[in-house]
Design a protein around this motif. Structure first.
Motif, PDB file in Angstrom:
ATOM      1  N   VAL A  80      30.026  38.652  34.849  1.00  0.00           N
ATOM      2  CA  VAL A  80      30.471  39.652  35.831  1.00  0.00           C
ATOM      3  C   VAL A  80      29.465  39.713  36.989  1.00  0.00           C
ATOM      4  N   GLY A  81      28.179  39.755  36.643  1.00  0.00           N
ATOM      5  CA  GLY A  81      27.137  39.839  37.667  1.00  0.00           C
ATOM      6  C   GLY A  81      27.132  38.623  38.583  1.00  0.00           C
ATOM      7  N   VAL A  82      27.389  37.431  38.022  1.00  0.00           N
ATOM      8  CA  VAL A  82      27.427  36.213  38.845  1.00  0.00           C
ATOM      9  C   VAL A  82      28.600  36.294  39.836  1.00  0.00           C
ATOM     10  N   GLY A  83      29.736  36.825  39.394  1.00  0.00           N
ATOM     11  CA  GLY A  83      30.877  37.010  40.295  1.00  0.00           C
ATOM     12  C   GLY A  83      30.528  37.942  41.451  1.00  0.00           C
ATOM     13  N   VAL A  84      29.894  39.067  41.115  1.00  0.00           N
ATOM     14  CA  VAL A  84      29.490  40.048  42.135  1.00  0.00           C
ATOM     15  C   VAL A  84      28.468  39.417  43.090  1.00  0.00           C
ATOM     16  N   ALA A  85      27.497  38.680  42.533  1.00  0.00           N
ATOM     17  CA  ALA A  85      26.435  38.059  43.336  1.00  0.00           C
ATOM     18  C   ALA A  85      27.019  37.005  44.273  1.00  0.00           C
ATOM     19  N   LEU A  86      27.938  36.189  43.759  1.00  0.00           N
ATOM     20  CA  LEU A  86      28.564  35.139  44.583  1.00  0.00           C
ATOM     21  C   LEU A  86      29.261  35.762  45.797  1.00  0.00           C
ATOM     22  N   ILE A  87      30.048  36.803  45.550  1.00  0.00           N
ATOM     23  CA  ILE A  87      30.782  37.450  46.646  1.00  0.00           C
ATOM     24  C   ILE A  87      29.795  38.045  47.657  1.00  0.00           C
ATOM     25  N   TYR A  88      28.743  38.674  47.158  1.00  0.00           N
ATOM     26  CA  TYR A  88      27.773  39.302  48.072  1.00  0.00           C
ATOM     27  C   TYR A  88      27.027  38.258  48.907  1.00  0.00           C
TER      28      TYR A  88
ATOM     29  N   HIS B 195      30.538  44.070  48.871  1.00  0.00           N
ATOM     30  CA  HIS B 195      30.251  44.556  47.522  1.00  0.00           C
ATOM     31  C   HIS B 195      31.566  44.579  46.739  1.00  0.00           C
ATOM     32  N   ALA B 196      31.607  43.797  45.665  1.00  0.00           N
ATOM     33  CA  ALA B 196      32.835  43.673  44.881  1.00  0.00           C
ATOM     34  C   ALA B 196      32.974  44.873  43.942  1.00  0.00           C
ATOM     35  N   THR B 197      33.367  46.003  44.508  1.00  0.00           N
ATOM     36  CA  THR B 197      33.522  47.222  43.720  1.00  0.00           C
ATOM     37  C   THR B 197      35.010  47.522  43.588  1.00  0.00           C
TER      38      THR B 197
ATOM     39  N   SER C 183      27.024  47.491  41.557  1.00  0.00           N
ATOM     40  CA  SER C 183      26.519  47.291  42.925  1.00  0.00           C
ATOM     41  C   SER C 183      25.519  48.378  43.319  1.00  0.00           C
TER      42      SER C 183
END
Lengths: 153, 134
Positions: free
Chosen positions: A16-24, A30-32, A119
């Motif tokens: 999940v964190g890698v997905g959020v980090a990639l988008i950021y 911020h993938a919220t 985030s």
């Protein structure tokens, strides 16, 4: 404390964190999740609170993000999942009443488990830390009371 | 689809895959955390927040600008009563149902169609919040 072990939780959380980090890192977004409800409502309601510029600007990518979540969970269900397609036994009234409060509360709070939890904490925001402590504490008390009242599942 | 949305889609797929891998798409597992029977959820939230923190505070600073342009802004909100009261109300809803926005949406990908009514209820709750905000 960990009847299913720690591995699925930690590995899943890191993915999940890698997905959020990639988008950021690529887009600066911020993938919220909870804003998705408000921005999507801007397609259906003419009210000013939904027609804000920021809602109109964000609604496309937020719908795309939600679509990604469904596809990602579907891929897991078709590949690594031990249980395959699965349906909750939690009673419908709990999903409805809980859902109403989740929708209202996360929008009033400007964040949910991903917005404040991932985030917000990731941004080292004290406001988000307080929010997480409050919603998690209240949820633990609520779930325990519901269980004590004999509601299951 | 533009480049930005393709990356959002790929990131969203990872997000949804991770939620399903960790069992967060199952309301029963979330409730078992909230009833303090299985504390695994802490590792999901903690693992995701740590990776996000590394990206936001270390990698983004080295990189200076998002790959597709624009600027990096950490996600910070000013503390207010709305935020705290909203968190209390969200907590009650999470404790009753075991659903939060991301896990409920992802749960649709596991064929868990009862959460559709939960998601519909979330839209109604968000709509009521919007009505009060005028």
């Amino acid at each position: 404390m960990f009847p299913l072990g720690i591995e699925p939780y930690l590995v899943g959380g890191i993915i999940v964190g890698v997905g959020v980090a990639l988008i950021y890192l690529v887009t600066g977004l911020h993938a919220t999740q909870s804003s998705f409800f408000t921005t999507t409502l801007s397609w259906f309601s003419k009210r000013k609170s939904f027609q804000k510029d920021s809602n109109i600007k964000e609604r496309g990518w937020r719908l795309t993000l939600a679509t990604g979540l469904v596809i990602g969970a579907l891929i897991h269900t078709l590949t690594l999942s031990h249980t395959g397609f699965w349906t909750t036994s939690v009673q419908l009234w709990r999903l409805i009443l809980g859902g109403l409060l989740v929708g209202f509360g996360t929008r009033l709070s400007s964040g949910c488990t991903s917005g404040h939890g991932i985030s917000g904490l990731g941004s080292l925001s004290l406001t988000s830390l307080y929010s997480v402590i409050v919603f998690m504490g209240v949820a633990i008390v609520t779930a325990s009371i519901v269980q004590m009242l004999g509601v299951s599942p | 689809m533009n480049k930005r949305n393709i990356v959002v889609l790929i990131g969203g797929i990872l997000f949804g895959f991770g939620l399903a891998y960790s069992g967060m798409t199952k309301q029963e597992i979330v409730l078992s955390f909230l009833q303090l029977e299985d504390l695994g959820l802490i590792f999901v939230l903690g693992g995701a927040a740590l990776v996000a923190a590394f990206a936001i505070n270390v990698l983004a600073k080295l990189q200076k600008k998002p790959v597709l342009g624009g600027e990096f802004k950490p996600r910070r909100r000013i503390l207010s009563w709305s935020i705290i009261i909203g968190a209390v109300i969200f907590g009650v809803g999470w404790g009753i149902s075991g659903q939060c926005p991301g896990s409920a949406v992802a749960s649709l990908g596991t064929g868990n169609f009862p959460v559709l009514v939960g998601i519909a209820a979330m839209f109604i709750g968000a709509y009521i919040r919007g009505l009060l905000d005028s």
